[in-house]
Enzyme design. Structure first.
Site, short mmCIF file in Angstrom:
data_model
loop_
_atom_site.label_atom_id
_atom_site.label_comp_id
_atom_site.label_asym_id
_atom_site.label_seq_id
_atom_site.Cartn_x
_atom_site.Cartn_y
_atom_site.Cartn_z
N THR A 69 8.72 -4.90 -10.16
CA THR A 69 7.88 -4.36 -9.10
C THR A 69 7.83 -5.35 -7.94
O THR A 69 8.55 -6.36 -7.93
CB THR A 69 6.49 -3.96 -9.66
OG1 THR A 69 5.77 -3.29 -8.62
CG2 THR A 69 5.68 -5.14 -10.16
N LYS A 73 12.02 -5.97 -6.13
CA LYS A 73 12.87 -4.80 -6.33
C LYS A 73 14.21 -4.89 -5.59
O LYS A 73 15.21 -4.36 -6.06
CB LYS A 73 12.15 -3.52 -5.89
CG LYS A 73 11.13 -3.02 -6.89
CD LYS A 73 10.47 -1.75 -6.34
CE LYS A 73 9.80 -0.96 -7.43
NZ LYS A 73 9.38 0.37 -7.00
N ASN A 94 14.23 -0.89 -10.24
CA ASN A 94 12.89 -1.00 -10.86
C ASN A 94 12.99 -1.13 -12.38
O ASN A 94 11.97 -1.30 -13.04
CB ASN A 94 11.98 0.16 -10.45
CG ASN A 94 12.32 1.44 -11.18
OD1 ASN A 94 13.45 1.63 -11.61
ND2 ASN A 94 11.35 2.31 -11.33
N THR A 160 5.81 2.10 11.67
CA THR A 160 6.76 1.28 12.43
C THR A 160 8.03 2.11 12.58
O THR A 160 8.81 2.24 11.63
CB THR A 160 7.07 -0.02 11.64
OG1 THR A 160 5.85 -0.57 11.18
CG2 THR A 160 7.82 -1.03 12.48
P1 NAP Z 1 6.27 -0.41 0.77
O1 NAP Z 1 7.73 -0.63 0.57
O2 NAP Z 1 5.38 -1.59 0.98
O3 NAP Z 1 6.09 0.62 2.00
C1 NAP Z 1 4.81 0.98 2.41
C2 NAP Z 1 4.91 2.11 3.46
O4 NAP Z 1 3.57 2.51 3.75
C3 NAP Z 1 5.56 1.68 4.76
O5 NAP Z 1 6.24 2.77 5.30
C4 NAP Z 1 4.32 1.33 5.63
O6 NAP Z 1 4.55 1.46 7.01
C5 NAP Z 1 3.35 2.39 5.17
N1 NAP Z 1 1.96 2.01 5.38
C6 NAP Z 1 1.27 1.05 4.72
N2 NAP Z 1 0.00 0.99 5.17
C7 NAP Z 1 -0.11 1.94 6.15
C8 NAP Z 1 -1.15 2.38 7.00
N3 NAP Z 1 -2.37 1.82 6.93
N4 NAP Z 1 -0.93 3.39 7.85
C9 NAP Z 1 0.30 3.97 7.92
N5 NAP Z 1 1.35 3.60 7.15
C10 NAP Z 1 1.15 2.59 6.28
O7 NAP Z 1 5.64 0.36 -0.49
P2 NAP Z 1 6.39 1.40 -1.46
O8 NAP Z 1 6.94 0.67 -2.61
O9 NAP Z 1 7.28 2.23 -0.62
O10 NAP Z 1 5.14 2.25 -2.01
C11 NAP Z 1 4.48 3.22 -1.21
C12 NAP Z 1 3.50 4.02 -2.06
O11 NAP Z 1 4.21 4.78 -3.03
C13 NAP Z 1 2.50 3.16 -2.85
O12 NAP Z 1 1.23 3.79 -2.82
C14 NAP Z 1 3.03 3.18 -4.27
O13 NAP Z 1 2.01 3.05 -5.24
C15 NAP Z 1 3.62 4.59 -4.30
N6 NAP Z 1 4.65 4.71 -5.35
C16 NAP Z 1 4.41 5.58 -6.35
C17 NAP Z 1 5.31 5.72 -7.36
C18 NAP Z 1 5.03 6.69 -8.46
O14 NAP Z 1 5.68 6.59 -9.52
N7 NAP Z 1 4.14 7.64 -8.27
C19 NAP Z 1 6.50 4.96 -7.38
C20 NAP Z 1 6.73 4.07 -6.31
C21 NAP Z 1 5.78 3.95 -5.30
P3 NAP Z 1 5.20 0.25 7.88
O15 NAP Z 1 6.67 0.35 7.68
O16 NAP Z 1 4.76 0.52 9.26
O17 NAP Z 1 4.63 -1.04 7.33
#
Ligand code: NAP
Length: 290
Positions: A69, A73, A94, A160
């Site tokens: 995680t 990753k 992952n 972004t």
């Molecule tokens: P990440 O790589 O850190 O990406 C986060 C994304 O969220 C980026 O696009 C970021 O935008 C955006 N973001 C964060 N805070 C924001 C805000 N306040 N307003 C608008 N946009 C915002 O994270 P990730 O790994 O992709 O995970 C994203 C989500 O998916 C998490 O909640 C995670 O728990 C969930 N997820 C779920 C599963 C599942 O099995 N259900 C699996 C994987 C991930 P910027 O580019 O502008 O920073």
């Protein structure tokens, strides 16, 4: 309490930093108990500076495999012997299998997305999809959409915009899919853009516990009856986004099914056995609510 672990117990784990928010130990260990398997799954908090040594240690100790995680990753890929096709294209791993000393990387999030959206395959084909977010979760979604669901076009909407643009360029080249549009979050025509999308997917962390009142889109008029709205957030199971979309008649899908299916795929890669999906999903929902 009786100690059930001995020299033949197979060890699996999770590496990340931090890892305290993960539900993977619960999902995997409950599965081992239900199937009476001699395995244990442990979380290992490994900062970036210790990644290489941690992998050497895992090989030396004969650990059978592990999940990966944040923040490893992507960076882990260069330490592996090989990666699966989907992990290579998505660019992140992952799940790792220790195949007699060779570390093989997979991306089982792609499978979790597939299983979540599969019942709606016919509705997605030939229609427009909007993905909000451009991080790792969005990459898995976009891969899965292009590979399995044949949408007519994909809108990537991200806070972004430059990140959305790089994702578009990356997947256009890697997967030869040309029908992308990118937007900064809250473009002037957001409502009509979302209304015209058959599927809306939240791949951001907005709305996740403890900020459960937040919603990346809080305009009810953006949602329509029969639209499919998938929020990848799994805690809470019904996010504010899903509540707003449901009130407008949308079909809502939360992140729990994806979480369980990505874990089940990893479980299968390590053990060659099927996870008892329905029992695990029910136990997880109860565990999250506690
Ligand atoms: P990440 O790589 O850190 O990406 C986060 C994304 O969220 C980026 O696009 C970021 O935008 C955006 N973001 C964060 N805070 C924001 C805000 N306040 N307003 C608008 N946009 C915002 O994270 P990730 O790994 O992709 O995970 C994203 C989500 O998916 C998490 O909640 C995670 O728990 C969930 N997820 C779920 C599963 C599942 O099995 N259900 C699996 C994987 C991930 P910027 O580019 O502008 O920073």
């Amino acid at each position: 309490m009786e100690n059930t672990f001995h020299q033949n117990t197979q060890i699996l784990g999770l590496i990340g930093h931090p890892i305290k928010q993960s539900y993977s130990p619960f999902i995997q260990n409950v599965s081992f108990t239900l199937l009476d398997m001699d395995y244990i799954y442990l979380p290992f908090d490994v900062p970036q500076s210790n990644l290489r040594n941690a992998l050497k240690g895992m090989l030396a100790l004969g650990i059978k495999g592990f999940n990966v995680t944040i923040p490893h990753k992507e960076s882990l890929v260069s330490f592996l012997s090989t990666v699966s096709e989907e992990a290579g294209i998505v660019g992140s791993v992952n799940t790792v299998v220790n195949d007699m000393g060779r570390l093989i990387g997979y991306n089982t999030d792609v499978h979790g997305v597939y299983e979540t959206l599969a019942p709606y395959k016919d509705e997605i084909a030939g229609n427009e999809v909007s993905v909000i977010g451009a991080g790792g979760a969005a990459r898995a979604v976009i891969y899965s959409l292009i590979r399995h669901f044949k949408p007519s076009s994909i809108n990537i909407i991200n806070r972004t915009e430059q990140r959305a643009e790089s994702l578009k360029n990356y997947f256009s080249t890697k997967m030869k899919f040309g029908n992308f549009r990118t937007f900064e979050l809250f473009p002037p025509d957001l409502i009509s853009l979302l209304q015209s999308s058959k599927v809306i997917i939240n791949a951001t962390s907005v709305g996740m516990f403890p900020d459960i009142e937040d919603s990346v889109i809080n305009l009810p008029s953006a949602f329509t009856k029969g639209q499919i709205v998938f929020d990848m957030v799994y805690n809470p199971p019904k996010t504010t986004l899903l509540k707003i979309a449901e009130a407008e008649g949308a079909i809502i899908l939360n992140g729990i099914n994806m979480l369980v299916h990505q874990a089940a795929k990893a479980f299968e890669l390590w053990t060659n056995k099927q996870m008892p999906i329905d029992e695990i999903r029910n136990s997880l929902i109860q565990y999250i609510a506690e």
